[in-house]
Design a protein around this motif. Structure first.
Motif, PDB file in Angstrom:
ATOM      1  N   MET A   1      -5.030 127.152 -61.947  1.00  0.00           N
ATOM      2  CA  MET A   1      -6.220 126.958 -61.112  1.00  0.00           C
ATOM      3  C   MET A   1      -7.507 127.027 -61.945  1.00  0.00           C
ATOM      4  SD  MET A   1      -7.498 129.347 -57.970  1.00  0.00           S
ATOM      5  CE  MET A   1      -7.585 130.806 -58.984  1.00  0.00           C
ATOM      6  N   TYR A   2      -7.607 128.059 -62.790  1.00  0.00           N
ATOM      7  CA  TYR A   2      -8.850 128.219 -63.555  1.00  0.00           C
ATOM      8  C   TYR A   2      -9.068 127.069 -64.539  1.00  0.00           C
ATOM      9  CZ  TYR A   2      -8.818 133.067 -61.860  1.00  0.00           C
ATOM     10  OH  TYR A   2      -8.813 134.193 -61.086  1.00  0.00           O
ATOM     11  N   ARG A   3      -8.002 126.578 -65.153  1.00  0.00           N
ATOM     12  CA  ARG A   3      -8.144 125.636 -66.243  1.00  0.00           C
ATOM     13  C   ARG A   3      -8.317 124.191 -65.784  1.00  0.00           C
ATOM     14  NH1 ARG A   3      -4.315 125.651 -70.178  1.00  0.00           N
ATOM     15  NH2 ARG A   3      -4.672 123.438 -70.495  1.00  0.00           N
ATOM     16  N   ARG A   4      -7.962 123.891 -64.525  1.00  0.00           N
ATOM     17  CA  ARG A   4      -7.769 122.523 -64.077  1.00  0.00           C
ATOM     18  C   ARG A   4      -8.931 121.589 -64.384  1.00  0.00           C
ATOM     19  NH1 ARG A   4      -6.197 123.302 -58.523  1.00  0.00           N
ATOM     20  NH2 ARG A   4      -8.451 123.274 -58.177  1.00  0.00           N
ATOM     21  N   GLU A   5     -10.164 121.999 -63.976  1.00  0.00           N
ATOM     22  CA  GLU A   5     -11.302 121.079 -64.096  1.00  0.00           C
ATOM     23  C   GLU A   5     -11.708 120.829 -65.539  1.00  0.00           C
ATOM     24  OE1 GLU A   5     -12.435 119.263 -61.628  1.00  0.00           O
ATOM     25  OE2 GLU A   5     -11.033 120.275 -60.264  1.00  0.00           O
ATOM     26  N   LEU A   7      -9.802 121.674 -68.517  1.00  0.00           N
ATOM     27  CA  LEU A   7      -8.745 121.377 -69.499  1.00  0.00           C
ATOM     28  C   LEU A   7      -7.611 120.527 -68.954  1.00  0.00           C
ATOM     29  CD1 LEU A   7      -8.400 124.941 -71.066  1.00  0.00           C
ATOM     30  CD2 LEU A   7      -9.591 122.988 -72.076  1.00  0.00           C
ATOM     31  N   GLY A   8      -7.594 120.342 -67.650  1.00  0.00           N
ATOM     32  CA  GLY A   8      -6.440 119.664 -67.063  1.00  0.00           C
ATOM     33  C   GLY A   8      -5.350 120.671 -66.742  1.00  0.00           C
ATOM     34  N   PRO A   9      -4.275 120.191 -66.142  1.00  0.00           N
ATOM     35  CA  PRO A   9      -3.276 121.082 -65.554  1.00  0.00           C
ATOM     36  C   PRO A   9      -2.505 121.966 -66.546  1.00  0.00           C
ATOM     37  CG  PRO A   9      -2.549 118.791 -65.447  1.00  0.00           C
ATOM     38  CD  PRO A   9      -3.950 118.769 -65.925  1.00  0.00           C
ATOM     39  N   GLY A  10      -2.421 121.590 -67.793  1.00  0.00           N
ATOM     40  CA  GLY A  10      -1.658 122.439 -68.726  1.00  0.00           C
ATOM     41  C   GLY A  10      -0.171 122.222 -68.568  1.00  0.00           C
ATOM     42  N   ASP A  13       5.343 125.516 -69.952  1.00  0.00           N
ATOM     43  CA  ASP A  13       5.855 126.336 -71.054  1.00  0.00           C
ATOM     44  C   ASP A  13       4.731 127.086 -71.777  1.00  0.00           C
ATOM     45  OD1 ASP A  13       4.942 123.857 -71.927  1.00  0.00           O
ATOM     46  OD2 ASP A  13       6.313 123.776 -73.638  1.00  0.00           O
ATOM     47  N   LYS A  14       3.582 126.413 -71.953  1.00  0.00           N
ATOM     48  CA  LYS A  14       2.498 127.088 -72.670  1.00  0.00           C
ATOM     49  C   LYS A  14       1.790 128.109 -71.785  1.00  0.00           C
ATOM     50  CE  LYS A  14       2.626 123.185 -75.348  1.00  0.00           C
ATOM     51  NZ  LYS A  14       2.324 121.771 -75.112  1.00  0.00           N
ATOM     52  N   VAL A  15       1.592 127.756 -70.518  1.00  0.00           N
ATOM     53  CA  VAL A  15       0.984 128.748 -69.618  1.00  0.00           C
ATOM     54  C   VAL A  15       1.889 129.976 -69.539  1.00  0.00           C
ATOM     55  CG1 VAL A  15       0.317 129.260 -67.239  1.00  0.00           C
ATOM     56  CG2 VAL A  15      -0.371 127.094 -68.275  1.00  0.00           C
ATOM     57  N   SER A  16       3.205 129.741 -69.431  1.00  0.00           N
ATOM     58  CA  SER A  16       4.129 130.888 -69.355  1.00  0.00           C
ATOM     59  C   SER A  16       4.035 131.743 -70.612  1.00  0.00           C
ATOM     60  CB  SER A  16       5.577 130.417 -69.209  1.00  0.00           C
ATOM     61  OG  SER A  16       5.721 129.744 -67.995  1.00  0.00           O
ATOM     62  N   TYR A  17       3.879 131.064 -71.734  1.00  0.00           N
ATOM     63  CA  TYR A  17       3.817 131.817 -72.991  1.00  0.00           C
ATOM     64  C   TYR A  17       2.607 132.741 -73.032  1.00  0.00           C
ATOM     65  CZ  TYR A  17       3.884 132.954 -77.933  1.00  0.00           C
ATOM     66  OH  TYR A  17       3.908 133.634 -79.113  1.00  0.00           O
ATOM     67  N   GLY A  75       3.877 129.604 -63.809  1.00  0.00           N
ATOM     68  CA  GLY A  75       2.750 128.667 -63.855  1.00  0.00           C
ATOM     69  C   GLY A  75       1.406 129.349 -63.691  1.00  0.00           C
ATOM     70  N   TYR A  76       1.409 130.618 -63.250  1.00  0.00           N
ATOM     71  CA  TYR A  76       0.145 131.360 -63.182  1.00  0.00           C
ATOM     72  C   TYR A  76      -0.118 132.081 -64.495  1.00  0.00           C
ATOM     73  CZ  TYR A  76       0.046 130.631 -58.146  1.00  0.00           C
ATOM     74  OH  TYR A  76       0.002 130.072 -56.905  1.00  0.00           O
ATOM     75  N   GLU A  77      -1.395 132.164 -64.862  1.00  0.00           N
ATOM     76  CA  GLU A  77      -1.747 132.904 -66.077  1.00  0.00           C
ATOM     77  C   GLU A  77      -1.538 134.397 -65.889  1.00  0.00           C
ATOM     78  OE1 GLU A  77      -5.694 132.020 -67.533  1.00  0.00           O
ATOM     79  OE2 GLU A  77      -5.342 129.864 -67.377  1.00  0.00           O
TER      80      GLU A  77
END
Ligand code: ARG
Length: 450
Positions: A1-5, A7-10, A13-17, A75-77
């Protein structure tokens, strides 16, 4: 949600990391509590209406009652993003009011402090229970002889009661450290924003009172970017564990069939799959190993923190789980250890056998002779050493040797009197800590339920 506007959806795997969503299970309750205090403050400051505040509070309490299952939150940070997304999902865009005057940086610091102060109280209570067990044991075995060692060699006679007071002294020191650390931890970082504060007129002192904090962390950079309170707590706990681990070594030594000074409750022992005679002190061994692990967690914390400058970075997120691991190791291990101490018995035959084999009261003898005959101690000492060398067993009577006049010694009268006095001290402290616990229960339940 925070990154969407931006950086795009992300990618999952990286968000989970980079996510703390799994570790955040530890602080879920406290993130909700901090958010409710925040909403209350926004309402008091006229930033949001009573109606909006009420709806957000209800939704937050609903989310709280729904529980926390990180397996479903991929998928959540982190928990902060999840809760905000949940508010918007339930309330529409008014849920987004939660973001004003708040950063995850001040909120996570608040949640960690709220969670940690509870952990410190739990540790105080278990340490007080351990003291109670050790002191009752001291009363039971105040005159039961044990041969104390230095350099792993037989040194002087004392009693198991005297060793129980050693454990009590150590635990008393730990309690005063815990009280001190509690003072560092129990301050509010809320309202500090990401680093330099927020444009919203949040009364940080009012929020602190509402959350049961003893005051605020003054500087907003320190409030959000420092973890001094975490490493202070962690190091105090690990210091105590290391010393308790040393006492485990005494117990293991006394349990060796070669010494056989004490026996343990069989529930703490394990046997061998092949050697039917083995009685291994298994619970103590596991606790000792976990203490080593706790040292590792502390070192991990220092290593994580050391290269990070004072502003928030995700390194700080990675620090937190080590704190909870240390707390868990301490709480579980001390419970087992306490039970071990409760079940320990002196094996008088084993002690007698050693007393027959080893001279352990030669120092007492030499001192007594020097005082009685008014001769320089070194002369008597040399005389005794010569006799010992020629094979004569020189020593004072064991019971006489125990009756030392100095404060804190093996003197059985002193040991039992001291243990009884300390039992009173412990019960007073217990009342005090229980009061602190019920005060926090009250504060938290008020926010979570009304
Ligand atoms: N999840 C983080 C933590 O546990 C808090 C989030 C701060 N994130 C950020 N990008 N500033 O510490």
């Amino acid at each position: 949600m925070y990154r969407r506007e931006l950086l795009g959806p992300g990618s999952v795997d990286k968000v989970s990391y980079m996510s703390s969503i799994v570790d955040d299970a530890e602080i879920f309750r406290y993130v909700i509590i901090a958010l409710i205090a925040h909403v209350n403050e926004l309402e008091r400051g006229g930033i949001i209406s009573g109606d909006v505040a009420g709806r957000i509070r209800d939704a937050l309490r609903d989310v709280w009652r729904g529980g926390y299952d990180p397996g479903k939150l991929v998928g959540y940070e982190d928990v902060h993003e999840y809760i905000e997304a949940e508010l918007i999902r339930r309330l529409g865009s008014i849920g987004g009011w939660i973001g004003i005057g708040r950063s995850r940086n001040d909120h996570v610091a608040t949640a960690i402090r709220l969670r940690l102060r509870r952990a410190l109280l739990d540790l105080m209570l278990i340490t007080l229970r351990l003291r109670e067990v050790a002191l009752n044991k001291a009363v039971e075995v105040y005159d039961k002889v044990i041969i104390g060692s230095t350099h792993r060699q037989p040194a002087q006679v004392t009693t198991l009661g005297h060793y129980m007071l050693y454990l009590d002294d150590l635990s008393r020191d730990f309690l005063s450290e815990l009280m001190h650390v509690y003072g560092l931890v129990n301050k509010s970082p809320l309202g500090s924003g990401p680093l330099a504060g927020t444009m919203v007129g949040i009364d940080r002192f009012r929020e602190a009172v509402e959350l049961g904090f003893d005051g605020v962390v003054d500087n907003t950079i320190y409030a959000t970017g420092s973890r001094y309170f975490v490493i202070s707590a962690a190091s105090a706990i690990v210091n105590y564990l290391v010393e308790v681990g040393r006492f485990i070594n005494n117990l293991e030594m006394w349990l060796m069939p070669q010494l056989n000074y004490v026996s343990a409750d069989p529930s703490h022992l394990a046997t061998s799959s092949i050697m039917p005679h083995k009685r291994n002190p298994a619970t103590l061994e596991v606790f000792r190993a976990r203490i080593g692990e706790a040292v590792g967690h502390l070192v991990a914390m220092y290593s994580i923190l050391r290269p990070v400058e004072s502003g928030y970075q995700l390194d700080l997120q990675e620090l937190t789980r080590h704190m909870w691991s240390i707390v868990k190791i301490a709480l579980e291990g001390l419970l087992i250890f306490m039970d071990f101490i409760n079940g320990i018995k002196v094996n008088e035959d084993g002690v007698k056998e050693s007393l027959g084999k080893y001279v352990v009261t030669a120092a007492e003898y030499a001192e007594a002779v020097a005082m009685r005959e008014r001769r320089p101690f070194r002369d008597v000492y040399n005389e005794v050493a010569r006799e010992l060398r020629s094979g004569v067993k020189v020593g004072l009577d064991v019971n006489e040797s125990l009756m030392k006049p100095v404060h804190g010694s093996s003197n059985p009268r002193q040991v039992i009197d001291d243990a009884r006095a300390r039992l009173n001290e412990v019960s007073e402290l217990m009342t005090k800590v229980n009061l602190m616990v019920s005060k926090l229960d009250e504060v938290e339940n008020k926010l979570l339920t009304t």
